[in-house]
Design an enzyme around this catalytic site. Structure first.
Site, PDB file in Angstrom:
ATOM      1  N   ARG A 103       4.036 -11.661   2.610  1.00 59.79           N
ATOM      2  CA  ARG A 103       5.462 -11.358   2.552  1.00 59.79           C
ATOM      3  C   ARG A 103       6.187 -11.994   3.733  1.00 59.79           C
ATOM      4  NH1 ARG A 103       2.632  -6.454   1.674  1.00 59.79           N
ATOM      5  NH2 ARG A 103       2.929  -5.564  -0.419  1.00 59.79           N
ATOM      6  N   LYS A 129       2.924  -3.409   4.536  1.00 57.74           N
ATOM      7  CA  LYS A 129       3.729  -2.202   4.373  1.00 57.74           C
ATOM      8  C   LYS A 129       2.929  -0.985   4.817  1.00 57.74           C
ATOM      9  CE  LYS A 129       6.712  -3.751   0.586  1.00 57.74           C
ATOM     10  NZ  LYS A 129       7.154  -3.485  -0.797  1.00 57.74           N
ATOM     11  N   HIS A 188       9.757 -14.701  -1.695  1.00 59.34           N
ATOM     12  CA  HIS A 188       8.975 -13.873  -2.606  1.00 59.34           C
ATOM     13  C   HIS A 188       8.588 -14.661  -3.857  1.00 59.34           C
ATOM     14  CE1 HIS A 188       7.564  -9.762  -2.558  1.00 59.34           C
ATOM     15  NE2 HIS A 188       7.686  -9.718  -3.874  1.00 59.34           N
ATOM     16  N   ARG A 246       5.339 -16.222  -3.279  1.00 53.47           N
ATOM     17  CA  ARG A 246       4.301 -15.194  -3.442  1.00 53.47           C
ATOM     18  C   ARG A 246       3.984 -15.000  -4.924  1.00 53.47           C
ATOM     19  NH1 ARG A 246       2.288 -10.386  -0.831  1.00 53.47           N
ATOM     20  NH2 ARG A 246       2.628  -8.465  -2.027  1.00 53.47           N
ATOM     21  N   HIS A 249      -1.183  -5.032  -2.600  1.00 49.77           N
ATOM     22  CA  HIS A 249      -0.585  -4.037  -3.492  1.00 49.77           C
ATOM     23  C   HIS A 249      -1.408  -2.751  -3.472  1.00 49.77           C
ATOM     24  CE1 HIS A 249       1.498  -7.312  -6.135  1.00 49.77           C
ATOM     25  NE2 HIS A 249       2.224  -6.980  -5.094  1.00 49.77           N
ATOM     26  N   TYR A 257       1.684 -10.262 -13.084  1.00 45.38           N
ATOM     27  CA  TYR A 257       1.322 -11.672 -13.041  1.00 45.38           C
ATOM     28  C   TYR A 257       0.442 -12.062 -14.212  1.00 45.38           C
ATOM     29  CZ  TYR A 257       3.248 -11.024  -8.434  1.00 45.38           C
ATOM     30  OH  TYR A 257       4.089 -10.707  -7.412  1.00 45.38           O
TER      31      TYR A 257
END
Length: 309
Positions: free
Chosen positions: A161, A185, A255, A258, A281, A290
């Site tokens: 990210r 995150k 993004h 990504r 994730h 995806y």
């Protein structure tokens, strides 16, 4: 619309306490905290205008009325869903903290959002844009070209990210293993692979990093022109500028690189769990979008090429 300071204290104080909880207890980013604050300020401003000025007086009908008024004003379904999510998280917190006797948002339904596949780059498009950036860096007399090429190669090569790229420190680069250690995150650390082209571009930039080095640089891998740690806005500008060199490429930000990396990994045969781990994730369901992109490309190729399609 007014700000938090314009709200009744009985609403403004718990709102700010909630934002502190997001930041201090859950390690949410400034961007995330600001989004919650904006959504909830809009809610409380609307409720106060309709006579609801205390947290304990907020009921399910009030929340439904607010969402209905937003829908009537033409707000996009995706924005409505984000507002719904903000309200759900906030009132779950107030109930847990004993600030409200019940959770009025517990059965609040979200807006229906049509599922759209994310736009992405083709493999050849990505390769050409990155090759062009590396070639441009060789003729750039400033360190900027080398830095920009490294930004593109690292974002696409590792799928990290923007915030993770901006937070990279020098000791996070492991050349022997070809990996980067990133802080994602929720302050969760993970190690991601970076291929040879990405590592070469990174080394080319680090070879010129000293030209922008100042007392405020610290151990930051990527620097701005004044020597400080690079700002996410600069990274986004760099990506947009280079993607515009391909007239047929979608106008994507960082993004989007990504997204492209994840899609291309799956198209190349990588399994979903591996891609989930690389992207950081928490839920496999987040990564599964995806597979939809890849399936859609296969379907189009089938329809175009198969004689019995």
């Amino acid at each position: 619309m007014g700000g938090v300071s314009d709200l009744p204290a009985a609403l403004a104080v718990p709102l700010e306490d909630f934002c502190t909880h997001l930041r201090a207890d859950l390690s949410r980013s400034t961007h995330t905290v600001d989004a919650y604050r904006t959504d909830l300020t809009e809610l409380f401003t609307d409720l106060a205008a309709h006579g609801v000025t205390r947290l304990g007086d907020v009921g399910l009908a009030d929340l439904r009325g607010w969402l209905a008024r937003q829908r009537g004003a033409g707000m996009a379904p995706a924005t409505l869903q984000r507002h719904w999510a903000s309200v759900r998280v906030f009132f779950r917190w107030t109930r847990a903290e004993g600030l409200t006797a019940t959770d009025p948002a517990a059965v609040l339904r979200s807006a229906k959002v049509p599922k759209r596949l994310p736009r992405t780059l083709g493999i050849d498009q990505a390769r050409q844009i990155l090759d062009d950036a590396v070639a441009a860096a060789r003729t750039d007399e400033t360190p900027g070209g080398a830095r920009d090429a490294a930004i593109l190669e690292v974002l696409y090569g590792s799928g990290i990210r923007v915030a993770e790229l901006c937070g990279l420190d020098l000791d996070a680069v492991d050349r022997a293993r070809g990996t980067l250690r990133v802080l994602g995150k929720g302050n969760k650390e993970r190690t991601v692979p970076l291929g040879d082209p990405g590592m070469r571009a990174l080394d080319a930039w680090l070879g010129r990093r000293g030209e922008w080095l100042t007392a405020v640089s610290g151990d930051a891998v990527f620097l701005g022109a004044r020597g400080g740690r690079i700002d996410p806005r600069v990274v986004r500008r760099v990506v947009h500028q280079h993607l515009r060199t391909d007239a047929e490429a979608p106008d994507l930000g960082p993004h989007g690189l990504r997204h492209a990396m994840a899609t291309h990994l799956l198209e190349g045969g990588a399994d979903l769990r591996t891609v989930q781990e690389i992207l950081g994730h928490e839920s496999l369901a987040t990564t599964q979008i995806y597979t939809h992109v890849s399936t859609e490309r296969l379907r189009k190729a089938f329809n175009q090429a198969h004689p019995r399609a």
